[in-house]
Design a protein around this motif. Structure first.
Motif, mmCIF file in Angstrom:
data_model
loop_
_atom_site.group_PDB
_atom_site.id
_atom_site.type_symbol
_atom_site.label_atom_id
_atom_site.label_comp_id
_atom_site.label_asym_id
_atom_site.label_seq_id
_atom_site.Cartn_x
_atom_site.Cartn_y
_atom_site.Cartn_z
ATOM 1 N N PRO A 32 45.695 -20.557 -29.801
ATOM 2 C CA PRO A 32 44.389 -20.218 -29.216
ATOM 3 C C PRO A 32 43.403 -19.644 -30.222
ATOM 4 O O PRO A 32 43.758 -18.932 -31.152
ATOM 5 N N VAL A 33 42.125 -19.969 -29.976
ATOM 6 C CA VAL A 33 40.992 -19.355 -30.659
ATOM 7 C C VAL A 33 40.500 -18.149 -29.860
ATOM 8 O O VAL A 33 39.973 -17.187 -30.419
ATOM 9 N N LEU A 34 40.695 -18.211 -28.557
ATOM 10 C CA LEU A 34 40.176 -17.211 -27.634
ATOM 11 C C LEU A 34 41.290 -16.758 -26.707
ATOM 12 O O LEU A 34 42.101 -17.571 -26.252
ATOM 13 N N ALA A 35 41.341 -15.475 -26.428
ATOM 14 C CA ALA A 35 42.272 -14.923 -25.444
ATOM 15 C C ALA A 35 41.519 -13.950 -24.555
ATOM 16 O O ALA A 35 40.711 -13.154 -25.037
ATOM 17 N N VAL A 36 41.751 -14.037 -23.250
ATOM 18 C CA VAL A 36 41.073 -13.190 -22.273
ATOM 19 C C VAL A 36 42.112 -12.596 -21.338
ATOM 20 O O VAL A 36 43.011 -13.304 -20.873
ATOM 21 N N ALA A 37 41.997 -11.289 -21.068
ATOM 22 C CA ALA A 37 42.834 -10.618 -20.076
ATOM 23 C C ALA A 37 41.926 -9.987 -19.039
ATOM 24 O O ALA A 37 40.962 -9.294 -19.389
ATOM 25 N N ALA A 38 42.219 -10.221 -17.773
ATOM 26 C CA ALA A 38 41.364 -9.729 -16.689
ATOM 27 C C ALA A 38 42.229 -9.159 -15.573
ATOM 28 O O ALA A 38 43.214 -9.773 -15.159
ATOM 29 N N HIS A 39 41.841 -8.006 -15.101
ATOM 30 C CA HIS A 39 42.578 -7.314 -14.040
ATOM 31 C C HIS A 39 42.164 -7.898 -12.692
ATOM 32 O O HIS A 39 41.401 -7.306 -11.938
ATOM 33 N N THR A 40 42.676 -9.096 -12.384
ATOM 34 C CA THR A 40 42.218 -9.825 -11.201
ATOM 35 C C THR A 40 42.803 -9.281 -9.906
ATOM 36 O O THR A 40 42.477 -9.787 -8.825
ATOM 37 N N ALA A 41 43.656 -8.253 -9.985
ATOM 38 C CA ALA A 41 44.117 -7.623 -8.753
ATOM 39 C C ALA A 41 42.987 -6.853 -8.075
ATOM 40 O O ALA A 41 43.062 -6.538 -6.891
ATOM 41 N N ARG A 42 41.938 -6.554 -8.817
ATOM 42 C CA ARG A 42 40.765 -5.906 -8.253
ATOM 43 C C ARG A 42 39.752 -6.968 -7.827
ATOM 44 O O ARG A 42 39.521 -7.938 -8.550
ATOM 45 N N PRO A 43 39.119 -6.818 -6.678
ATOM 46 C CA PRO A 43 38.184 -7.853 -6.208
ATOM 47 C C PRO A 43 36.956 -8.018 -7.082
ATOM 48 O O PRO A 43 36.292 -9.048 -7.015
ATOM 49 N N GLU A 44 36.644 -7.005 -7.929
ATOM 50 C CA GLU A 44 35.450 -7.109 -8.762
ATOM 51 C C GLU A 44 35.681 -7.919 -10.030
ATOM 52 O O GLU A 44 34.751 -8.119 -10.816
ATOM 53 N N VAL A 45 36.912 -8.363 -10.291
ATOM 54 C CA VAL A 45 37.216 -9.093 -11.524
ATOM 55 C C VAL A 45 37.650 -10.506 -11.168
ATOM 56 O O VAL A 45 38.554 -10.716 -10.359
#
Length: 606
Positions: free
Chosen positions: A44-57
């Motif tokens: 990968p060139v890009l890596a993203v982590a997101a706390h999708t357990a929260r409705p705002e993410v």
């Protein structure tokens, strides 16, 4: 990743040279609730982590070519999911299209297999978006702690420190950590390969101006009501932080009278203090008139002293005024989901400017050269012209310096800072650096009116990096999401064109349609905790004494011990008030201990 804060986080790495940082980021043991995306999936060139357990993410990643992640809310019920809307809007209209999304949030957009990435901060600044360079890679996150956990250098930015002590907050791109910057509100940091540029994607329409007239009351009422309706369509139960002023009073009354939304009002009550800053009784008059449940939230020196280190870990930087709204456990215990506040944009700037500043801006609008003004200041020392000297003096300074002289934006004077610094030259170099940062936040293309330019500069500072910041951080600590009806795009655009309204008269006329006129037109005092009294009361007094010791002050290498300890004794003996000097140094030292110098996680994030 238990060392990361318990808050929803959006973070990532852009690694165009494929040095392995993105792969290590993906391989980290992320806690439950995080979605991790690599682009492309292999190498990968890009890596993203997101706390999708929260409705705002939210994350939209249909394939290796492009996608988006978003931390926030979209208030158009007919719109796509937030991340997909961000991606499609960027494709259709580029950065400029983002300003027309009816939303509150920040995010990241990527394309071309991750080779191009854009970090997009919300129009009003919530949530913030931080970044740091790591060799040829770029790290970013919606919090500072994640970047500190990535091994970023932890040196203090001295010019940012001077700005904090001078103004109580830090304009973008500054943070107190020299290696970490933040994207300014209403801007996108676009990075293609190793090259990065910052572009402004939104400006409110400020022209042509409309004079404040009573005939405009229905139009403003319509916009505020529509904003409230959009911000209460989801996310209850709802609460309003109710002061004694018209801003929050109109929010509460509008929810009940226009929309019949069930809501609870909360007002902070300062212990150990009897005076006008305790606004519970005035606020209760309105709550009783509306038939709204009204709770008192006690705040006092014992609560602050017990929790200050944890508050600094949550806030992630030293803070000043924000302490007065930190106690939100009462709201979360009451099952509140969303909090609405009366936070205003920087428009109209006349709402918060004293007459001296308004006159100075009028001179600025005439285009009189500042060199000429400085040359004729001597003429205003004597006689009838003497009364105009403060105006001419202000007019001779650049716009950023006029802004900092408004009073509400100054914490410690240059004279005080020069006394406490080991190297007093920091006052002058800090002033020059601060002026450059503030000028960069002030658009000039298409915005010629000095009042409008000051309002835009102010919007990027006092609301974004101060008022909204503390609400967002305190809300995160208790699982609460804050919404700001007056920062709605249509409301801001309406207010930005308003002229001649120096006492929020139009807003008060709207309020008077749904509450007693004496409440709508009641004078408003600034909100702040009575720190001058609390700092002299145990146990906060004891915390100050234990922290501001000669050894700890000397260990920073930044401050002279004698003037700070002298100020402490004068304050405790009641001889002179030094609350902001003591509080800012206390907050800074505890932040150093509990945030900046806290042990790095093992293993590190990358």
């Amino acid at each position: 990743m238990n060392d990361l804060p318990r808050r929803p986080v959006l973070a990532g790495v852009h690694d165009p040279d494929r040095t392995g940082l993105a792969a290590r980021f993906l391989a980290h043991t992320w806690p439950a609730g995080y979605r991790v995306v690599g682009v492309p999936a292999a190498d990968p060139v890009l890596a993203v982590a997101a706390h999708t357990a929260r409705p705002e993410v939210d994350v939209y990643a249909p394939g290796d070519d492009g996608g988006a992640a978003y931390f926030g809310e979209v208030y158009d019920p007919a719109a796509d999911a937030p991340a997909r809307l961000l991606r499609t809007t960027w494709d259709a209209a580029g950065p400029e299209g983002l300003g027309w999304i009816d939303a509150q949030g920040s995010g990241v957009v990527w394309s071309e297999g991750g080779r191009e990435v854009a970090l997009v901060r919300d129009r009003a600044g919530v949530p913030p978006l931080f970044y740091a360079e790591h060799g040829t890679a770029l790290l970013w996150a919606t919090d500072l702690t994640t970047l500190l956990a990535s091994g970023v250098a932890r040196a203090v930015d001295l010019h940012a420190l001077d700005a904090y002590l001078a103004m109580g907050c830090l304009p973008a791109p500054w943070t107190l950590v020299e290696a970490i910057r933040k994207v300014p509100p209403a801007h996108a940091l676009v990075r293609r390969g190793r090259e990065a540029t910052t572009v402004r994607y939104w400006l409110p329409v400020v022209w042509p101006k409309v004079r404040r007239e009573k005939r405009l009351v229905p139009a403003l009422k319509e916009r505020i009501e529509a904003s409230l309706a959009r911000r209460t369509a989801t996310g209850g139960p709802f609460a309003v932080l109710l002061s004694g002023g018209v801003d929050s009073s109109l929010i509460l009354a509008g929810l009940r009278r226009w929309l019949d939304v069930p809501v609870t009002a909360y007002t902070f009550d300062y212990e150990g203090y009897e005076g006008p800053w305790n606004e519970y009784e005035r606020a209760h008059r309105l709550a009783r008139h509306l038939g709204v449940r009204h709770e008192k939230v006690p705040m006092g020196p014992a609560w602050v002293a017990d929790r200050l280190p944890s508050l600094l870990r949550q806030y992630e930087e030293p803070f000043t005024f924000g302490i007065h709204t930190a106690r939100l456990e009462t709201l979360s215990a009451g099952s509140i989901g969303t909090v609405l506040t009366g936070a205003l944009p920087g428009f109209p700037v006349a709402w918060e400017l004293p007459g001296t500043i308004r006159l100075a801006l009028a001179i600025e609008a005439r285009g009189i050269p500042k060199g000429l003004l400085r040359g004729v200041r001597w003429m205003f020392r004597l006689g009838p012209l003497k009364r105009l000297r403060p105006v001419v003096e202000l007019s001779s300074h650049p716009l950023p310096e006029m802004y900092t002289r408004k009073g509400v934006n100054m914490i410690l004077s240059a004279e005080t800072r020069s006394r406490i610094y080991r190297d007093p030259r920091l006052v002058e170099t800090g002033k020059m650096a601060r002026q450059a940062v503030m000028e960069a936040l002030t658009p000039t293309a298409g915005v010629q009116n000095p009042e409008d330019r000051m309002a835009l500069m102010g919007s990027a500072m006092l609301p974004a990096e101060h008022i909204l910041w503390w609400n967002h951080r305190w809300g995160e600590a208790h699982g609460l999401w804050f919404r700001y009806p007056y920062l709605d795009r249509d409301v801001v655009t309406f207010l930005a064109r308003l002229r001649g309204d120096r006492n929020k008269t139009l807003l008060r006329e709207v309020a008077a349609t749904i509450m007693p006129r004496e409440i709508a037109f009641a004078p408003k005092l600034g909100q702040a905790a009575p720190l001058w009294r609390w700092l002299a009361m145990p146990p906060l007094r004891d915390l100050v004494r234990a922290t501001l010791t000669p050894e700890r002050l000397a260990a920073t290498g930044l401050f002279r011990t004698e003037p700070i300890l002298q100020a402490l004794e004068e304050h405790l003996q009641g001889r002179r008030a030094h609350q902001w000097l003591l509080w800012t140094i206390l907050s800074f030292l505890l932040w150093q201990e509990h945030v900046l110098d806290a042990p790095a996680p093992d293993p590190r994030l990358i």
